[in-house]
Design an enzyme around this catalytic site. Structure first.
Site, PDB file in Angstrom:
ATOM      1  N   LEU A   1      11.007 -20.878  -3.133  1.00 15.32           N
ATOM      2  CA  LEU A   1       9.945 -19.986  -2.678  1.00 15.32           C
ATOM      3  C   LEU A   1       8.691 -20.151  -3.538  1.00 15.32           C
ATOM      4  CD1 LEU A   1       8.956 -17.366  -1.081  1.00 15.32           C
ATOM      5  CD2 LEU A   1       9.864 -16.092  -3.041  1.00 15.32           C
TER       6      LEU A   1
ATOM      7  N   ASP B   1       0.828  -1.208   0.000  1.00 13.95           N
ATOM      8  CA  ASP B   1       0.000   0.000   0.000  1.00 13.95           C
ATOM      9  C   ASP B   1       0.862   1.258   0.000  1.00 13.95           C
ATOM     10  OD1 ASP B   1      -2.322   1.486   0.063  1.00 13.95           O
ATOM     11  OD2 ASP B   1      -2.556   1.358   2.236  1.00 13.95           O
TER      12      ASP B   1
ATOM     13  N   HIS C   1       3.332   3.462  -9.041  1.00 20.88           N
ATOM     14  CA  HIS C   1       3.091   2.041  -9.287  1.00 20.88           C
ATOM     15  C   HIS C   1       4.329   1.370  -9.892  1.00 20.88           C
ATOM     16  CE1 HIS C   1      -1.035   2.184  -8.048  1.00 20.88           C
ATOM     17  NE2 HIS C   1      -1.385   3.046  -8.985  1.00 20.88           N
TER      18      HIS C   1
END
Length: 259
Positions: free
Chosen positions: A139, A28, A45
């Site tokens: 991962l 955020d 962004h």
């Protein structure tokens, strides 16, 4: 922070008594980061994607098993069309530009979220990321795209109702495990730690069911500023938490101790 300080912080984080297997990120603050610098939202962004790359590399270095990122929520479609197209374009570029590196790093990509109404080109992109990396054993990067936790739980309820209607399941057999088995994350362990940047302190319809016993760390920094040092700091905070899962602290009066 100097390289030596980072190494020391990593060592301290690994020496703590608990380490999360699954970390989830609510990324955020991209827009506010850009606005504070007089830059267009797109730049916020774009820098957010760079922070995502750093987070994935940090998760690999810190030996996290699962990293879930809230990349695009079901509610994000209500944003202005230009911004939605920009976010989709960044997702496209992230997968196109980074998939080879993720694959080479033994990262497995999993995508959660509703797919029924997605455009074919987006679906193809998500499927490619999953298929190319499906055999990897490092991962697991879980990408929450077009994801909403309430919608996910509602879909699970519909699936169970259909099973009952078909006589394949008795109403009394519906329990927490049955619901969890119908969620997008049925094959993924619940998050141990959820990190949210920007200082906001809410889940925003993210992993509501799965977060039942997660620990939360809310960071004041905006997402484009998130780096390995911030990641290590969140892990250190997690390491000092006492996770009892509804039970008693082993040191508390009345708690059972091993004989």
């Amino acid at each position: 922070m100097a390289a030596g300080d980072i190494l020391e912080a990593e060592t301290n984080a690994r020496d703590l008594r608990a380490s999360p297997r699954h970390v989830a990120l609510i990324m955020d603050g991209n827009g506010r980061w850009a606005a504070a610098r007089g830059l267009p939202r797109f730049e916020g962004h774009r820098r957010g994607v760079e922070a995502l790359r750093r987070a994935v590399r940090a998760a690999i270095n810190l030996r996290i098993d699962y990293l879930t990122v809230y990349s695009f929520s079901a509610e994000n479609w209500s944003r202005p069309r230009e911004e939605v197209e920009m976010l989709l374009g960044l997702l496209h570029r992230f997968i196109r530009n980074d998939l080879a590196e993720l694959h080479a790093s033994n990262v497995r990509v999993r995508v959660i979220g509703a797919r029924g109404d997605l455009a074919p080109e987006i679906l193809d992109l998500l499927r490619e990321a999953e298929q190319v990396t499906q055999a990897n054993a490092g991962l697991t990067l879980v990408v929450a795209f077009n994801y909403g936790a309430r919608q996910e739980i509602a879909a699970a309820a519909r699936a169970l109702a259909e099973m009952v209607a078909l006589g394949r399941l008795a109403p009394g057999e519906i329990d927490a495990e049955a619901i969890a088995a119908q969620l997008d994350t049925a094959d993924i362990p619940d998050p141990d730690l959820i990190i949210r940047t920007s200082g906001e302190q809410r889940l925003s319809n993210f992993l509501l069911w799965q977060a039942a016993y997660a620990e939360f760390v809310f960071l004041p920094i905006l997402w484009p500023d998130f780096d390995e040092v911030a990641f290590i700091g969140a892990l250190a905070e997690y390491g000092h938490r006492d996770r009892r899962f509804g039970g008693l602290d082993a040191a508390a009066p009345g708690a059972k101790t091993a004989s």
